[in-house]
Design a protein around this motif. Structure first.
Motif, mmCIF file in Angstrom:
data_model
loop_
_atom_site.group_PDB
_atom_site.id
_atom_site.type_symbol
_atom_site.label_atom_id
_atom_site.label_comp_id
_atom_site.label_asym_id
_atom_site.label_seq_id
_atom_site.Cartn_x
_atom_site.Cartn_y
_atom_site.Cartn_z
ATOM 1 N N CYS A 75 17.819 -6.364 29.026
ATOM 2 C CA CYS A 75 16.537 -5.370 29.679
ATOM 3 C C CYS A 75 15.389 -5.685 29.100
ATOM 4 O O CYS A 75 14.161 -6.126 29.721
ATOM 5 C CB CYS A 75 16.939 -3.786 28.637
ATOM 6 S SG CYS A 75 18.329 -3.121 29.114
ATOM 7 N N GLN A 79 12.696 -7.796 31.638
ATOM 8 C CA GLN A 79 10.830 -7.163 31.862
ATOM 9 C C GLN A 79 10.040 -8.434 31.725
ATOM 10 O O GLN A 79 8.757 -8.810 31.666
ATOM 11 C CB GLN A 79 10.441 -6.303 30.797
ATOM 12 C CG GLN A 79 11.374 -4.551 31.231
ATOM 13 C CD GLN A 79 11.066 -4.229 31.879
ATOM 14 O OE1 GLN A 79 9.753 -4.740 32.872
ATOM 15 N NE2 GLN A 79 11.854 -3.676 33.206
ATOM 16 N N HIS A 83 7.825 -9.322 34.995
ATOM 17 C CA HIS A 83 7.397 -8.567 34.690
ATOM 18 C C HIS A 83 6.459 -8.850 33.464
ATOM 19 O O HIS A 83 5.034 -7.883 33.097
ATOM 20 C CB HIS A 83 7.331 -7.294 34.521
ATOM 21 C CG HIS A 83 8.307 -6.601 36.096
ATOM 22 N ND1 HIS A 83 7.355 -6.604 37.268
ATOM 23 C CD2 HIS A 83 9.694 -6.533 35.615
ATOM 24 C CE1 HIS A 83 8.970 -6.102 37.886
ATOM 25 N NE2 HIS A 83 9.917 -5.929 37.451
ATOM 26 N N ASP A 207 9.967 -1.092 40.218
ATOM 27 C CA ASP A 207 9.365 -2.564 39.844
ATOM 28 C C ASP A 207 9.677 -3.197 40.938
ATOM 29 O O ASP A 207 9.167 -4.570 40.887
ATOM 30 C CB ASP A 207 8.691 -2.488 38.635
ATOM 31 C CG ASP A 207 10.429 -1.768 38.062
ATOM 32 O OD1 ASP A 207 11.288 -2.230 38.682
ATOM 33 O OD2 ASP A 207 9.983 -2.401 36.535
ATOM 34 N N ASP A 208 11.011 -3.769 41.076
ATOM 35 C CA ASP A 208 11.624 -5.462 41.568
ATOM 36 C C ASP A 208 11.697 -4.987 42.518
ATOM 37 O O ASP A 208 11.338 -6.431 43.364
ATOM 38 C CB ASP A 208 13.057 -5.077 40.742
ATOM 39 C CG ASP A 208 12.988 -5.040 39.291
ATOM 40 O OD1 ASP A 208 12.063 -5.334 38.513
ATOM 41 O OD2 ASP A 208 14.024 -4.060 39.163
ATOM 42 N N THR A 218 3.431 -3.678 35.671
ATOM 43 C CA THR A 218 3.448 -2.036 34.571
ATOM 44 C C THR A 218 1.961 -1.803 34.151
ATOM 45 O O THR A 218 1.774 -2.600 33.550
ATOM 46 C CB THR A 218 5.279 -2.766 33.315
ATOM 47 O OG1 THR A 218 4.663 -1.785 33.220
ATOM 48 C CG2 THR A 218 4.117 -4.136 32.844
ATOM 49 N N THR A 235 12.243 2.876 34.104
ATOM 50 C CA THR A 235 13.112 1.589 34.639
ATOM 51 C C THR A 235 14.271 1.644 34.743
ATOM 52 O O THR A 235 15.040 2.984 33.852
ATOM 53 C CB THR A 235 12.052 0.102 33.756
ATOM 54 O OG1 THR A 235 13.521 -0.010 33.030
ATOM 55 C CG2 THR A 235 10.867 -0.361 33.807
ATOM 56 N N TYR A 252 11.042 2.586 28.477
ATOM 57 C CA TYR A 252 10.135 2.406 26.854
ATOM 58 C C TYR A 252 9.728 3.218 26.526
ATOM 59 O O TYR A 252 7.876 3.597 27.232
ATOM 60 C CB TYR A 252 9.550 1.341 28.185
ATOM 61 C CG TYR A 252 10.664 -0.165 28.280
ATOM 62 C CD1 TYR A 252 11.220 -1.081 27.278
ATOM 63 C CD2 TYR A 252 11.270 0.250 29.138
ATOM 64 C CE1 TYR A 252 11.900 -2.050 27.699
ATOM 65 C CE2 TYR A 252 11.832 -1.203 30.140
ATOM 66 C CZ TYR A 252 12.767 -1.783 28.999
ATOM 67 O OH TYR A 252 12.914 -2.795 29.604
#
Ligand code: PLP
Length: 405
Positions: A75, A79, A83, A207-208, A218, A235, A252
C-alpha cells in the motif's frame, strides 16, 4: 496492447450488482445490452491478480487473517510510486469499503446534529452517510465556470464558518463530474477548512484513474503536518483494478487522536479485518499491475473520445463534460427537454440503456446521465448507436432537426 480490454465478459448469473439490477428491471434485456451504470468494469481482472488468488486458494488455509507486513508495504509503496507521497504504515486503517469508511467517519468524528458539507452533484452515498447518522446535510454545490465544474469557495467559506458544520466529505477526483482537483484548488479548500476547524474526509477512491495530461494531487501533499488532525484519506485498489467484490480499502489517518476515534468507531461495530481475498488481491494489484492500469487508462481515454466525437457529430445539443479522471462520463441531456423520470424511462425503455441517472447525485444532476466508460469500445459504440436510433424515432436532437438545441 499486452492485456485484454476487448473480450466481452459474461457476468450474467454471477451476482453482479450492475447486471442483476438491469435484469430485475428488464429480465428480457437482449444479449446485445450491457449495462453502463454501477462503477465497476466490464473487463477481466488483471491476470496477476487472478494468478495470486488462484495460488492463495491452492495453498492457504482460509482461517482468520490479518494484514501482513507485505500488505502494508504494498500500500505504502503504491502511494509513493504513483502519488508521490510517503504515508506511514501505522496510519493505515483497513476497511471493507470506502463507503463503510466514510459512514464510520461521520459517526465517529462528528456529534449528533453536526453539519456535514458535501459538494453536489456528488456520489450519493455521501448524503446517505450524513442522513443515516442523524447529522445535518449541508450542501456546497459545484458551479460551472467556462464549461468546467469548479468549487464555489465563497459559499464554502460561509458554510464552513458556521461552527455547527464540522466535517466536509470531498470527492477527489470527483464522481460524477470527472474533475481532478488541482493543488491550488485543494489548498484553498484546506485553508478554509483548517481555519474553521472542519475535518476533511477526502474520498480518493478514483485517484489512480487519471486521464493523460492530468495529475491527481492527494490532499496530503498540500497539507502541513500540523494540519493532519483535519484530514483522513480514503483509498482502495477496488476501482482501479476492478476488485470491488473483494471488499478491501485502505484509509490513511495520520493524526493519532483522529485515528483512535475512527478505529474505535469500527471496533464498536466489530469491524476488525478484511477477508483473506482482499489482502491477497490488494498486494498483487499494487505490486504487479501498474502496466495493466496504464493500458486501462488508454482504453478509457479512447472511449471518452468516442463519446465526445459522437456528441459533436450526432448530438451537438448535448454536453459531455471533460473527463479529467474516473471512468465515468457526465453528460447533460437537458437540451432534449425531457423530465428526469421521462429521460430515465426513455433510456431504459426505448434506447435499452442502463446508465446512472443524474438526479440520484443531487438536484443539480437532474437531466444528466453518468455513463460508465469502462467497457470494450464496441460495447460503447453499439450503446450509442441504440441511443441515436431511439432519439431519431422520438425526434430528439439536431439529427432530425426537431430537437431543441
Ligand atoms: C467516490 C466513491 N467513493 C466510494 C465508492 C465505493 O466504495 P466502496 O465500494 O469501497 O465502498 C465509489 C464507487 O463508485 C465512489 O465512486
Amino acid at each position: 496492447m499486452e492485456h485484454d480490454f476487448t473480450t466481452h465478459v459474461n457476468r450474467r448469473g454471477q451476482g453482479s450488482s450492475k447486471w442483476e439490477s438491469m435484469l430485475r428491471d428488464c429480465p428480457a434485456a437482449g444479449e446485445d445490452v450491457v449495462p453502463l451504470s454501477v462503477a465497476d468494469m466490464e473487463f477481466e481482472n488483471p491476470p496477476e491478480v487472478r494468478r495470486a488468488l488462484h495460488a492463495l486458494v491452492d495453498s492457504a488455509v482460509l482461517g482468520y487473517t490479518e494484514p501482513t507486513r507485505r500488505f502494508f508495504d504494498a500500500c505504502v509503496s503504491w502511494q509513493e510510486r504513483r502519488h508521490a507521497w510517503s504515508p506511514r504504515k501505522e496510519w493505515i486503517v483497513t476497511s471493507s469499503g470506502v463507503v463503510p469508511a466514510f459512514f464510520n467517519a461521520v459517526r465517529s468524528l462528528t456529534r449528533a446534529g453536526d453539519g456535514v458539507i458535501i459538494q453536489p452533484p456528488v456520489y450519493y452515498p455521501f448524503k446517505m452517510a450524513v442522513e443515516a447518522s442523524g447529522r445535518t446535510l449541508v450542501e456546497n454545490p459545484l458551479v460551472l465556470d467556462g464549461g468546467r465544474f469548479v468549487m464555489d469557495f465563497d459559499d464554502l467559506e460561509n458554510k464552513a464558518a458556521d461552527p455547527a458544520n464540522t466535517m466536509l466529505i470531498l470527492c477527489s477526483p470527483h464522481n460524477p463530474v470527472g474533475r481532478v482537483w488541482s493543488a491550488e484548488e485543494l489548498r484553498r479548500l484546506v485553508d478554509i477548512c483548517v481555519v474553521n476547524d472542519v475535518l476533511i474526509v477526502s474520498d480518493e477512491i478514483h485517484d489512480d484513474l487519471i486521464m493523460p495530461g492530468y495529475e491527481h494531487t492527494t490532499i496530503m501533499r498540500v497539507m502541513r503536518p500540523d494540519e493532519y488532525d483535519h484530514v483522513i484519506v480514503c483509498t482502495a485498489p477496488s476501482k482501479t483494478f476492478n476488485l470491488a467484490g473483494c471488499q478491501a480499502s485502505v484509509i490513511y489517518v495520520s493524526d493519532e487522536g483522529v485515528r483512535t476515534r475512527f478505529s474505535e468507531g469500527f471496533r464498536r461495530l466489530a469491524q476488525f479485518s478484511l477477508n483473506i481475498f482482499g489482502y491477497t488481491a490488494t498486494i498483487a494489484a499494487y505490486e504487479e499491475c501498474a502496466a495493466w492500469l496504464d493500458e486501462l487508462i488508454g482504453v478509457v481515454r479512447g472511449n471518452y473520445e468516442l463519446l465526445s466525437n459522437w456528441v459533436a457529430r450526432r448530438h451537438p445539443e448535448l454536453v459531455a463534460y471533460p473527463l479529467e479522471g474516473t471512468y465515468l462520463a457526465w453528460v447533460d441531456f437537458r437540451a432534449w427537454g425531457l423530465g428526469s423520470k421521462e429521460l430515465e424511462s426513455f433510456m431504459k425503455g426505448e434506447a435499452r440503456l442502463w446508465l446512472d441517472e443524474g438526479y440520484v447525485f443531487g438536484e443539480s444532476g437532474a437531466g444528466f446521465e453518468r455513463i460508465n466508460l469502462a467497457c470494450p469500445a464496441d460495447v460503447l459504440v453499439t450503446s450509442l448507436d441504440r441511443l441515436d436510433a431511439a432519439a431519431s424515432r422520438r425526434g430528439l436532437g439536431t439529427t432530425t432537426g426537431r430537437g431543441r438545441a
